[in-house]
Motif scaffolding. Structure first.
Motif, mmCIF file in Angstrom:
data_model
loop_
_atom_site.group_PDB
_atom_site.id
_atom_site.type_symbol
_atom_site.label_atom_id
_atom_site.label_comp_id
_atom_site.label_asym_id
_atom_site.label_seq_id
_atom_site.Cartn_x
_atom_site.Cartn_y
_atom_site.Cartn_z
ATOM 1 N N CYS A 117 96.267 -16.725 18.170
ATOM 2 C CA CYS A 117 96.678 -15.936 16.866
ATOM 3 C C CYS A 117 95.212 -16.196 15.926
ATOM 4 O O CYS A 117 95.188 -15.781 14.787
ATOM 5 C CB CYS A 117 97.708 -16.500 15.884
ATOM 6 S SG CYS A 117 97.659 -18.106 15.635
ATOM 7 N N CYS A 162 102.431 -20.880 18.381
ATOM 8 C CA CYS A 162 101.848 -20.139 19.677
ATOM 9 C C CYS A 162 102.446 -20.841 21.056
ATOM 10 O O CYS A 162 102.794 -20.447 22.015
ATOM 11 C CB CYS A 162 100.697 -19.509 19.749
ATOM 12 S SG CYS A 162 100.279 -18.362 18.302
ATOM 13 N N PHE A 182 101.441 -10.752 20.513
ATOM 14 C CA PHE A 182 101.061 -11.002 18.974
ATOM 15 C C PHE A 182 100.261 -9.975 18.432
ATOM 16 O O PHE A 182 100.887 -9.384 17.020
ATOM 17 C CB PHE A 182 100.238 -12.515 18.865
ATOM 18 C CG PHE A 182 99.847 -12.715 17.573
ATOM 19 C CD1 PHE A 182 100.596 -13.426 16.870
ATOM 20 C CD2 PHE A 182 98.560 -12.518 17.077
ATOM 21 C CE1 PHE A 182 100.149 -13.861 15.522
ATOM 22 C CE2 PHE A 182 98.054 -12.616 15.812
ATOM 23 C CZ PHE A 182 98.804 -13.470 14.903
#
Length: 188
Positions: A117, A162, A182
């Motif tokens: 991310c 994550c 994601f």
């Protein structure tokens, strides 16, 4: 009592204490005949019905659980912080390899950002986040034989969220698979 014999749905109440009904039937049979009644030969509902038919108190734990949920504003009735000891076997990891992966990333890019991310803890949390990120081993420890050496390239650097998502479920996701999920969720 063996933990595998713990009650899941029902508790038999005897003298104010709770017991698993199936295990009580097994022990009574063992006491009476010398042979334990096999747990596979009857189920929890049959054990519950047996005791209820004889006017014993049997509590359905599932229904009781709904009444046990309290508001977060209420004070806890459960003592916390007592020491418990567990003994278990685990497969060992070498923490030095994660430190090397972090050092290499810092040297190469000047920051530690999540491979999924792109969260950078220092950018997000200031000095408190400096140097923080988790190392994810892309090869599960269960697949290693204790002889294979882990390389820096086998470590993905990921944020805590994550990392949990990579391990969540029965199948370990790759960093690329989670990254795809994601970004698909971010776009919609």
């Amino acid at each position: 009592m063996p933990t595998e014999r713990n009650s899941v749905h029902y508790d038999l109440v005897l003298n104010g204490k709770r017991y698993p009904p199936k295990y009580v039937v097994s022990l009574a049979t063992l006491f009476a005949t010398g042979d334990e009644y096999p747990a596979a030969d009857f189920n929890a509902v049959e054990a519950k019905n047996f005791f209820q038919a004889r006017d014993y108190e049997v509590i359905d734990r599932r229904g009781e659980a709904e009444h046990e949920i309290v508001s977060e504003d209420d004070e806890s009735d459960f003592p916390e912080g007592s020491a418990k000891f567990k003994q278990h076997r685990y497969l060992e990891r070498d923490s030095k390899i994660t430190k090397k992966a972090k050092a290499k990333r810092l040297a190469d890019t000047g920051k530690l950002e999540c491979d999924v991310c792109t969260l950078d803890f220092e950018q997000q949390y200031g000095e408190r986040g400096h140097g923080f990120i988790e190392g994810h081993h892309t090869k599960p420890v269960s697949m290693l034989d204790g002889k294979e050496k882990t390389k820096v390239s086998d470590i993905a650097l990921v944020c805590s969220n994550c990392h949990r998502m990579l391990h969540r479920g029965t199948k370990l996701l790759s960093v690329a698979q989670l990254k795809k999920i994601f970004y698909e969720c971010t776009i919609t």
